[in-house]
Write a protein that holds these residues in place. Structure first.
Motif: not given
Lengths: 342, 292
Positions: A76, A82, A84, A129, A132-133, A136-137, A140-141, A143, A222
């Motif tokens: 992080t 990020f 969780l 994988p 690609r996220l 916040i996404y 969630l993954a 999480f 970038i």
């Protein structure tokens, strides 16, 4: 000009005043850093000799959390990803150690590298994988990984290995023959040694070419890509390395608690790591020890203040801390240092 | 085939709960650009307020609006008191404060109303709808209320001046301030509305899952999942996502042997992650283009 500057670096501060060339502030920074390192080492080495066994055990636990937080900080703080889901890697490490010791009677020392390697691979594969996220996404993954972990550990087809809901009980290792320490003291020193080794490795990693690539990705993906940094590779490697640290912490945690069970590895553990990371300071490696201390001791303090409202007290302490030191212990230490300098 | 239809219907019924929560999640995301981890506990606390008011003898339809108003004010206060001072702190500090709020609300609710499970009345009654045992009148009512809320929100954000200002404040605070939007108060308003919608969600959910301080934790997970699946920028997407999560959860539990029953929740979440890998902005969300 280089030669005198170099000699004064090693000499004491009083006669360094004579050569007022450049690295005065830098030199003082270096002195402060060394003084604090040595103080830390002396205190850390003295702890088992000063306290009762249970307190020593608690400090060991604190070091274990600190190692896990160190791993999360690499991800992080330095790579800007990020997570969780670090309770999952902690659980993987813990179960690796427990199964190796319980089923194959492997010595506890060898479970650490095994846990590290397995978690590195798992983290790397999960990172691919997850690349690609973003933001916040990714949260969630990871999480869902944390949510799934206890339930996967309880799965009936795996019960032969994991012991299902009951978990696995392992035997506390003895110190090597001839070492005049009891089990708790020995495990403390063992954890401290592993922790220091991992800390030095992390520090070197951050200062290396790869470390700069990680930070470049954090600051501007970038731009980093156009400078030739392989984003996919480095982000996955960061995930793997971070999982490796957390997995080793998990293995150590299993060894010192002598027990693993699915319900110790819930989302609450992930959140504890995250809180520890922020309290210690994101992107500042020594902060891990502050984070570990917070995670371990503050809930107990809150319980001491009020049994019924312990959660509320904990929350209020947390909010006050963020108010007073929004950047965690790191910001606090930096502020104190700049006071000392001026 | 009949089983499939029944399971989908049952999924829609549970999905209504998640849709309600997802809507509240998206509301606050629109206002402050963060996922609020304390959203579930805020809804739980509001529901307890309604419970307490009814315990004092107020009829349901008096307690309901009072709860909404109290929740709205509570949401505004949380923003003004807790979040305004740390406005410039890094995102992770905000996350930690969310966690702190969660702990405070959960522990306080447990302290005041204790952790025993309480039943909560439903305005629609719990009789089965049209004699079918799969969906009750309450669940049908819940779906209706969720859709109604969605329409109201759509109108609010699309056709009112203040709704437009709120969207502007969330999307680009600096420019919004330059054209005269009071960004700070728009955030507070967003918090208040999210708290009120959360209160509605809590009051609707409580008759199904029963009232206790930990009732919202797993529901919030599904709410998040629904919101992200549908797209965090789209209230309609969130509602759709919530229903989809309910359906997927039910189908996975029924049709995937052994693992399905035990891993209902993880399977639903993993499917969502799979969706995100291919369409990261969610089903109905806008793709945000980053400028270099």
């Amino acid at each position: 000009m280089a030669a005198p500057a170099e000699t004064t670096l090693s000499s004491s501060a009083s006669d360094a005043v004579a050569s007022v060339e450049m690295p005065r502030a830098a030199r003082r920074d270096g002195t402060i850093a060394w003084v604090s390192r040595i103080t830390f080492l002396v205190v850390a080495l003295a702890i088992p000799l000063l306290f009762k066994n249970f307190v020593v055990f608690q400090f060991t636990q604190m070091l274990v959390y600190a190692i896990a937080i160190l791993g999360l900080n690499l991800l992080t703080g330095f790579n800007g990803q990020f997570s969780l889901g670090h309770s999952a890697f902690y659980a993987l490490g813990a179960y690796t150690a427990a199964i190796m010791m319980d089923q194959y009677s492997v010595s506890y020392i060898w479970t650490l590298p095994a846990a590290g390697v397995i978690c590195f691979v798992a983290g790397f594969l999960f990172g691919l994988p997850a690349l690609r996220l973003e933001g916040i996404y990714l949260a969630l993954a990871t999480f869902s990984l944390a949510i799934a972990t206890p339930q996967i550990l309880k799965l009936s087809p795996l019960e032969h290995w994991t012991g299902g809901v009951q978990g696995i009980v392992i035997i506390k290792p003895d110190p090597p023959p001839g070492v005049p320490l009891n089990q708790d003291q020995w495990l403390y020193y063992f954890t401290l040694a592993v922790g220091l080794l991992l800390y030095i490795l992390a520090r070197n990693l951050v200062k290396s070419r790869s470390g700069r690539a990680l930070m470049a990705i954090r600051d501007n993906p970038i731009a980093a890509r156009s400078m030739g940094v392989n984003l996919a590779l480095y982000k996955s490697l960061a995930f793997g390395t971070s999982a490796l640290y957390t997995g080793i912490a998990g293995a150590l945690g299993a060894i010192i608690i002598q027990f693993v069970a699915p319900d110790s590895f819930t989302l609450v553990l992930s959140i504890a790591f995250l809180v520890g990371l922020v309290v210690g300071g994101v992107g500042w490696l020594p902060g891990a020890i502050f984070g570990g201390a917070f995670v371990l001791f503050v809930p107990n303090i809150a319980e001491g203040v009020s049994k019924g409202l312990s959660g509320a007290v904990y929350g209020i302490i947390l909010i006050l801390l963020i108010y007073l030191m929004p950047t965690g212990a790191a910001g606090f230490v930096r502020a104190v240092l700049s006071r000392l300098k001026s | 085939m009949e089983l499939l239809g029944q399971q989908i219907l049952a999924g829609i019924a549970t999905g209504a709960i998640y849709a309600c929560m997802a809507l509240a999640v998206v509301m606050i995301y629109q206002a402050i650009d963060h996922l609020n981890f304390a959203q579930g506990e805020m809804a739980m606390f509001s529901t307890f307020i309604a419970y307490q008011l009814m315990l004092w003898g107020l009829p349901y339809w008096v307690a309901f609006p009072i709860t909404l108003i109290v929740s709205f004010i509570g949401g505004v206060l949380i923003d003004r008191v807790v979040f305004k001072p740390i406005h410039d702190a890094p995102i992770l500090s905000h996350v930690v404060v969310f966690i702190a709020l969660l702990a405070i609300l959960n522990s306080t609710a447990g302290f005041i109303w204790d952790f025993t499970v309480k039943s909560f009345p439903s305005p629609f009654g719990s009789a089965p709808l049209f004699g079918s045992s799969l969906i009750s009148a309450h669940q049908a009512g819940m779906i209706g209320v969720t859709l109604l809320l969605l329409v109201l929100l759509f109108v609010f954000f699309r056709y009112t001046r203040i709704g437009l200002s709120m969207r502007a404040a969330a999307a680009n605070p600096a420019s919004a301030r330059l054209v005269g939007v009071r960004v700070g108060w728009m955030n507070a308003l967003g918090w208040g509305m999210a708290a009120a919608i959360g209160a509605i969600a809590g009051i609707l959910i409580a008759p199904v899952v029963f009232l206790e301080p930990n009732m919202m934790i797993s529901i919030l997970l599904y709410g998040f999942a629904g919101a992200v699946l549908g797209g965090l920028t789209s209230p309609a997407g969130a509602v759709l996502g919530g229903f989809l999560v309910g359906i997927v959860e039910n189908l996975a539990g029924t049709f995937i042997p052994v693992i399905g029953g035990e891993l209902k929740l993880p399977i639903a979440l993993m499917l969502i992650v799979a969706v995100l890998v291919f369409k990261p902005s969610g089903l109905m969300g806008r793709t945000v283009v980053q400028r270099v």
